[in-house]
Design an enzyme around this catalytic site. Sequence first.
Site, short mmCIF file in Angstrom:
data_model
loop_
_atom_site.label_atom_id
_atom_site.label_comp_id
_atom_site.label_asym_id
_atom_site.label_seq_id
_atom_site.Cartn_x
_atom_site.Cartn_y
_atom_site.Cartn_z
N ASP A 1 0.85 -1.20 0.00
CA ASP A 1 0.00 0.00 0.00
C ASP A 1 0.88 1.26 0.00
OD1 ASP A 1 0.81 -0.81 2.53
OD2 ASP A 1 -1.08 -0.33 3.53
N ASP B 1 1.01 -1.28 -13.87
CA ASP B 1 0.07 -0.37 -14.55
C ASP B 1 0.19 1.03 -13.96
OD1 ASP B 1 -1.00 -2.41 -16.16
OD2 ASP B 1 -3.03 -1.58 -15.97
C1 IPM Z 1 -0.65 -8.12 -17.71
C2 IPM Z 1 -2.10 -8.35 -17.95
C3 IPM Z 1 -2.41 -9.82 -17.70
C4 IPM Z 1 -2.11 -10.11 -16.24
C5 IPM Z 1 -3.83 -10.24 -18.06
C6 IPM Z 1 -4.17 -9.93 -19.49
C7 IPM Z 1 -4.07 -11.69 -17.76
O1 IPM Z 1 -2.87 -7.51 -17.17
O2 IPM Z 1 0.19 -8.77 -18.38
O3 IPM Z 1 -0.31 -7.28 -16.86
O4 IPM Z 1 -2.94 -9.86 -15.37
O5 IPM Z 1 -1.01 -10.58 -15.97
MG MG Z 2 -1.73 -6.08 -16.08
#
Ligand code: IPM
Ligand code: MG
Length: 372
Positions: free
Chosen positions: A223, A251
């Site tokens: 976190d 991300d």
């Molecule tokens: C990633 C993607 C994948 C994951 C999905 C598409 C299964 O989000 O490569 O980060 O969660 O690993």
């Molecule tokens: Mg991902």
Amino acid sequence: MKKKIMILPGDGIGPEVAQEGRRVLEHVGRHFGHSFEINEGLIGGHSLDTYGEPLTDEVLQQCKDADAVLLGAVGGPKWDQNPGELRPEKALLKLRKELGLFANLRPVEVLAPLATASPLKKEIVADVDLLVVRELTGGLYFGKKEQGQTPGGENWAVDELIYSEHEVERIAHVAFQTARKRRNKVTSVDKANVLESSRLWRATVERVHTEYPDVELEHMLVDNAAMQLIRSPKQFDVVVTENMFGDILSDEASVLAGSIGLMPSASLSASAGLGLYESVHGSAPDIAGQEKANPLATILSVAMLLRHSFDLNPEAQLIEKAVKQVIKDGYRTLDIGQGETVGETQVLGTTDMTDAVISRLDQSITQTEKVK
Ligand code: IPM
Ligand code: MG
């Protein structure tokens, strides 16, 4: 050099960006006299539509027989209601598991001209250069999954989060070894104040660390790491973490670079060589087929492929340099085209952006030849 490459274009913008990656790969191959034998196969939704399964044994075998795999992206609304086993994403998970791709490298480098493309303040993101090392074949993704119903008729579901010591050890080694080639610092991210699996993770990382006394190690709760990543991202060099945390944090980290459309990745196995390379972004079905996709993440993934699977560092560097030059020259795709900019910029489509990269590649090849 003679190598076999399997390309899996996939769904949504996957085929468009994979195509551009292929062009750059072939271009570099021609220039340097490598013979790249390229095959393509269906994966994800397209494979479901054609064969009724997200990844056929044939395609899986072709990947195993290749020296490297380049993937576009998988998934789309058409298959969103499918049960778990018949989702496009299942193909990716199966590939990772079957090829033993436990180490996922996701570099985040903020290019100076794009420091204003991030929604964060320029002072915060400028000069960020970090690497997320995500464990890729364990944890929640691959633990036991079950759904059921209580005697009272209430539905329940469970996903098991399990890690064994050897799984943590090998990813920790990757993190420390990679840090040695960078700035010698590893941040291990866990939730050791709550999770048993994280306590094993932390203890194991510490044990492995004794073999790398020259590398600085710190632990950070996930976190807090999520907060630090946007508050002061420059503190990070190598961030090592388990599968799910790594999915989420990578991300988040992509926002620093201005767009997820710029983020490449490498998924590596213990056997030297074989790896899978893909952009971090998804299949973006909303912009598919419109020349709007940013090909740079896939092009940068090709650079990682050349470096990690084929040990072709000069070729990889050349691609990375060409991408930087294109950005410096003011070319943008839609995802990075908005916002405050310094100097003239021009928004290009997917193919034109790749052409721009290829022309910069040619320029530096010509320059190098002149110097020789
Ligand atoms: C990633 C993607 C994948 C994951 C999905 C598409 C299964 O989000 O490569 O980060 O969660 O690993
Ligand atoms: Mg991902």
